[in-house]
Scaffold this active site. Structure first.
Site, PDB file in Angstrom:
ATOM      1  N   SER A  62      56.750  30.564  -1.198  1.00 49.05           N
ATOM      2  CA  SER A  62      57.369  30.501  -2.623  1.00 49.05           C
ATOM      3  C   SER A  62      56.485  29.376  -3.622  1.00 49.05           C
ATOM      4  O   SER A  62      55.759  28.570  -2.928  1.00 49.05           O
ATOM      5  CB  SER A  62      58.896  30.072  -2.545  1.00 49.05           C
ATOM      6  OG  SER A  62      59.010  28.811  -2.020  1.00 49.05           O
ATOM      7  N   ASP A 108      55.497  34.484  -3.194  1.00 47.45           N
ATOM      8  CA  ASP A 108      56.786  35.100  -3.357  1.00 47.45           C
ATOM      9  C   ASP A 108      57.059  34.694  -4.979  1.00 47.45           C
ATOM     10  O   ASP A 108      56.506  34.358  -5.647  1.00 47.45           O
ATOM     11  CB  ASP A 108      57.809  34.499  -2.480  1.00 47.45           C
ATOM     12  CG  ASP A 108      58.998  35.366  -2.234  1.00 47.45           C
ATOM     13  OD1 ASP A 108      59.188  36.532  -2.655  1.00 47.45           O
ATOM     14  OD2 ASP A 108      59.932  34.722  -1.285  1.00 47.45           O
ATOM     15  N   HIS A 109      58.369  35.111  -5.170  1.00 49.33           N
ATOM     16  CA  HIS A 109      58.923  35.306  -6.553  1.00 49.33           C
ATOM     17  C   HIS A 109      58.336  34.110  -7.739  1.00 49.33           C
ATOM     18  O   HIS A 109      58.167  33.049  -7.395  1.00 49.33           O
ATOM     19  CB  HIS A 109      60.360  34.563  -6.508  1.00 49.33           C
ATOM     20  CG  HIS A 109      60.989  35.748  -5.916  1.00 49.33           C
ATOM     21  ND1 HIS A 109      61.881  36.711  -6.506  1.00 49.33           N
ATOM     22  CD2 HIS A 109      61.414  35.963  -4.485  1.00 49.33           C
ATOM     23  CE1 HIS A 109      62.427  37.482  -5.779  1.00 49.33           C
ATOM     24  NE2 HIS A 109      62.569  37.002  -4.343  1.00 49.33           N
ATOM     25  N   ASP A 143      57.933  38.181 -10.451  1.00 51.72           N
ATOM     26  CA  ASP A 143      59.535  38.590 -10.504  1.00 51.72           C
ATOM     27  C   ASP A 143      59.720  38.365 -12.055  1.00 51.72           C
ATOM     28  O   ASP A 143      60.251  37.611 -12.274  1.00 51.72           O
ATOM     29  CB  ASP A 143      60.301  37.820  -9.587  1.00 51.72           C
ATOM     30  CG  ASP A 143      61.613  38.013  -9.611  1.00 51.72           C
ATOM     31  OD1 ASP A 143      62.285  38.765 -10.506  1.00 51.72           O
ATOM     32  OD2 ASP A 143      62.526  37.359  -9.108  1.00 51.72           O
ATOM     33  N   GLU A 181      66.250  32.219  -5.207  1.00 50.70           N
ATOM     34  CA  GLU A 181      65.026  32.096  -4.187  1.00 50.70           C
ATOM     35  C   GLU A 181      64.063  30.843  -4.796  1.00 50.70           C
ATOM     36  O   GLU A 181      63.183  31.089  -5.584  1.00 50.70           O
ATOM     37  CB  GLU A 181      64.494  33.464  -3.997  1.00 50.70           C
ATOM     38  CG  GLU A 181      63.166  33.158  -2.966  1.00 50.70           C
ATOM     39  CD  GLU A 181      63.535  32.816  -1.753  1.00 50.70           C
ATOM     40  OE1 GLU A 181      62.806  32.136  -0.984  1.00 50.70           O
ATOM     41  OE2 GLU A 181      64.804  33.315  -1.231  1.00 50.70           O
ATOM     42  N   HIS A 226      69.758  37.179  -2.243  1.00 51.13           N
ATOM     43  CA  HIS A 226      69.097  36.229  -1.519  1.00 51.13           C
ATOM     44  C   HIS A 226      70.138  35.426  -0.752  1.00 51.13           C
ATOM     45  O   HIS A 226      71.411  35.214  -1.424  1.00 51.13           O
ATOM     46  CB  HIS A 226      68.217  35.349  -2.500  1.00 51.13           C
ATOM     47  CG  HIS A 226      67.216  35.936  -2.965  1.00 51.13           C
ATOM     48  ND1 HIS A 226      66.969  36.092  -4.149  1.00 51.13           N
ATOM     49  CD2 HIS A 226      66.211  36.706  -2.424  1.00 51.13           C
ATOM     50  CE1 HIS A 226      65.675  36.824  -4.749  1.00 51.13           C
ATOM     51  NE2 HIS A 226      65.356  37.175  -3.353  1.00 51.13           N
ATOM     52  N   HIS A 264      64.125  42.683  -0.575  1.00 47.25           N
ATOM     53  CA  HIS A 264      64.370  41.233  -0.716  1.00 47.25           C
ATOM     54  C   HIS A 264      65.959  40.956  -0.232  1.00 47.25           C
ATOM     55  O   HIS A 264      66.605  41.929  -0.190  1.00 47.25           O
ATOM     56  CB  HIS A 264      64.022  40.831  -2.041  1.00 47.25           C
ATOM     57  CG  HIS A 264      62.726  40.735  -2.427  1.00 47.25           C
ATOM     58  ND1 HIS A 264      62.407  39.999  -3.646  1.00 47.25           N
ATOM     59  CD2 HIS A 264      61.634  41.306  -1.945  1.00 47.25           C
ATOM     60  CE1 HIS A 264      60.919  39.864  -3.673  1.00 47.25           C
ATOM     61  NE2 HIS A 264      60.511  40.702  -2.655  1.00 47.25           N
ATOM     62  N   SER A 267      68.080  38.433   4.657  1.00 52.24           N
ATOM     63  CA  SER A 267      68.966  37.914   5.807  1.00 52.24           C
ATOM     64  C   SER A 267      70.405  38.201   5.724  1.00 52.24           C
ATOM     65  O   SER A 267      70.992  38.330   4.388  1.00 52.24           O
ATOM     66  CB  SER A 267      68.638  36.228   5.300  1.00 52.24           C
ATOM     67  OG  SER A 267      67.521  35.737   5.459  1.00 52.24           O
ATOM     68  N   ASN A 286      61.800  40.570   3.281  1.00 52.73           N
ATOM     69  CA  ASN A 286      61.700  39.178   3.448  1.00 52.73           C
ATOM     70  C   ASN A 286      62.868  38.597   4.286  1.00 52.73           C
ATOM     71  O   ASN A 286      64.064  39.107   4.211  1.00 52.73           O
ATOM     72  CB  ASN A 286      62.049  38.633   1.735  1.00 52.73           C
ATOM     73  CG  ASN A 286      60.843  39.030   0.924  1.00 52.73           C
ATOM     74  OD1 ASN A 286      60.144  39.616   1.305  1.00 52.73           O
ATOM     75  ND2 ASN A 286      60.889  38.541  -0.092  1.00 52.73           N
ATOM     76  N   ASP A 288      64.043  34.730   4.979  1.00 49.26           N
ATOM     77  CA  ASP A 288      63.920  33.147   4.561  1.00 49.26           C
ATOM     78  C   ASP A 288      64.836  32.380   4.956  1.00 49.26           C
ATOM     79  O   ASP A 288      64.993  31.282   5.886  1.00 49.26           O
ATOM     80  CB  ASP A 288      63.617  32.953   3.014  1.00 49.26           C
ATOM     81  CG  ASP A 288      63.381  31.386   2.601  1.00 49.26           C
ATOM     82  OD1 ASP A 288      62.956  30.790   3.442  1.00 49.26           O
ATOM     83  OD2 ASP A 288      63.288  31.248   1.499  1.00 49.26           O
TER      84      ASP A 288
END
Length: 359
Positions: A62, A108-109, A143, A181, A226, A264, A267, A286, A288
C-alpha cells in the site's frame, strides 16, 4: 483432462510469465494470496509461508507500506512512497528466487490523489525495462471507485497504455469495497448499500475500453469489506462475479470466464465464500488484516515470557545478561514464524498449496 502449465523460473514474474500464472490459477481452480508487506520482516515471512506450502504468491505494498519501507524519518512523504516501493521491489527481486516460488510484485489501492505515486513507480519500471527488458513491478492498482465510472475508466485507460508498453498489468476497482485500506476507503453504510455491489454492465464497459489496450484485472465489489467484521453485518454476493463473466462472454463471444477477478477484503471470509468466489474466476485474494494480526500477536507472549529483558540489559537479581532475548532477531523471528503460518493457512484455503509452477 487439464493441461499442465509450463514451469516458470522461480522469482519475480512479469509480462507473459505473470499472465501464464494467472491463466493457470483459473484453469486449475485456485487463487493466490496477496499479502501486504511493510518491511523485510513481513515480506520474508510472506514468502516463507508460501514456500512452505509450495505455493506461488503475490506480494503487494500500500502507499503507507511503501512509505514505511523507506523509513518514517524521510520527511517528503510522496518521495518516500516511491523510493520505498522501489526498495521493496529490489529486495524481493534479490531474494524471491531463493524461496523457490513465483512471486508477483504488486501495489495496492491508489486513489485519485495517489496517481502520482503510481506514475513515479511506472517511471522506475520504464527505466528498468529499458535496461533489462523487464519492468520492476508486475502490476499496479488504481482504486478510482469513488469517481464516476467514466472518470475511473479514463484514468485507467491512460495508465494502462503506459503499462502495456513495458509488459505490466493494471488492476482496477469497480464498485466500492467497504471499510478502509491504509487511508484509502469509504464510509458508506455497510448494510444494504448498492454501492457495495458492482453491476455487470460496469464490468462490460471496462472490458470494452481496456481489453484492446492490455491486460487488466477487476476488483469487483460483491459486498466485501476491508478488515474483519461481525458476521451478518455484510451480505456477500459472489454470484455477481459469475453474472459479469457471462455478460461479457455472451456479448463478445469469448471463452468462458474472460475476466480476471480479484477479491478485496478477504480477511474474515469463510472457506465456502472463498471457494465460491474462486469458482467464478477470482485468481487473487487480498489478505492484510489477518496477517498483520498474526505477525503482531506473537510479540505479546514473547515479551511476557522474557519481560525482564525488555526492562534491563542484565538481570538485577543475579546478573544474567538478557542480550539473546532482547536481540530484535529473536522476537522479530517469532513474529515472522507466526505470520508465515497464517500465510500458509491462506494458501490452503485458496487451494494454491502444492500448486507452484516454479521450476
Amino acid at each position: 483432462m487439464q493441461q499442465e502449465t509450463a514451469k516458470l523460473k522461480a522469482g519475480v514474474v512479469t509480462g507473459k510469465d505473470y499472465l501464464a500464472l494467472v491463466r493457470n490459477c483459473k484453469a486449475q481452480g485456485y487463487a493466490l494470496p496477496a499479502i501486504n508487506i511493510t518491511g523485510t520482516n513481513t515480506v520474508n515471512a510472506a514468502m516463507e509461508g508460501a514456500a512452505n506450502s509450495n505455493s506461488d504468491l503475490i506480494v503487494q505494498l500500500s502507499n503507507g507500506g511503501a512509505q514505511f519501507f523507506a523509513g518514517k524519518g524521510i520527511k517528503d512523504t510522496n518521495r518516500a512512497r516511491v523510493i520505498g516501493a522501489i526498495s521493496a521491489a529490489r529486495h524481493v527481486h534479490t531474494v524471491a528466487k531463493e524461496y523457490g516460488i513465483c512471486v508477483v510484485l504488486h501495489t495496492d489501492h491508489a486513489n485519485k490523489g495517489l496517481i502520482p505515486w503510481v506514475e513515479g513507480m511506472i517511471e522506475a519500471s520504464e527505466e528498468e525495462f529499458a535496461a533489462t527488458g523487464r519492468p520492476l513491478f508486475s502490476s499496479h492498482m488504481l482504486d478510482l471507485s469513488e469517481e464516476t465510472v467514466e472518470d475511473n475508466l479514463d484514468d485507467c485507460e491512460r495508465i494502462l497504455k503506459r503499462l502495456a508498453k513495458i509488459d505490466m498489468s493494471l488492476e482496477i476497482e469497480l464498485g466500492v469495497t467497504g471499510g478502509e485500506e491504509d487511508g484509502v476507503g469509504t464510509d458508506v453504510d455497510l448494510v444494504d448499500n448498492n454501492k457495495l455491489y458492482t453491476q455487470p454492465s460496469e464490468v462490460l464497459q471496462a472490458y470494452q475500453r481496456l481489453s484492446p489496450i492490455g491486460h487488466f484485472s477487476v476488483a469487483a465489489a460483491f459486498g466485501n469489506v476491508h478488515g474483519v467484521y461481525k458476521p451478518g453485518n455484510v451480505q456477500l454476493r459472489p454470484e455477481i462475479l459469475d453474472k459479469s463473466q457471462v455478460h461479457v462472454q455472451e456479448t463478445y463471444g469469448t471463452d468462458p470466464k474472460p475476466l480476471d477477478f480479484v477479491f478485496h477484503g478477504g480477511s474474515g471470509s469463510s472457506p465456502d465464500e472463498i471457494r465460491e468466489a474462486v469458482s467464478y474466476g477470482v485468481f487473487k485474494m487480498n489478505v492484510d488484516t489477518d496477517t498483520q494480526f498474526a505477525f503482531s500477536k506473537a510479540a505479546g507472549p514473547y515479551v511476557e515470557e522474557h519481560s525482564k529483558a525488555f526492562k534491563y540489559q542484565i538481570d538485577p537479581d543475579d546478573g544474567t545478561p538478557f542480550k539473546k532475548h532482547y536481540d530484535p532477531r529473536a522476537w522479530l523471528r517469532a513474529c515472522e514464524v507466526s505470520m508465515a503460518e497464517r500465510v500458509a493457512q491462506a494458501c490452503q484455503e485458496l487451494g494454491s498449496a502444492g500448486k507452484s509452477i516454479a521450476e
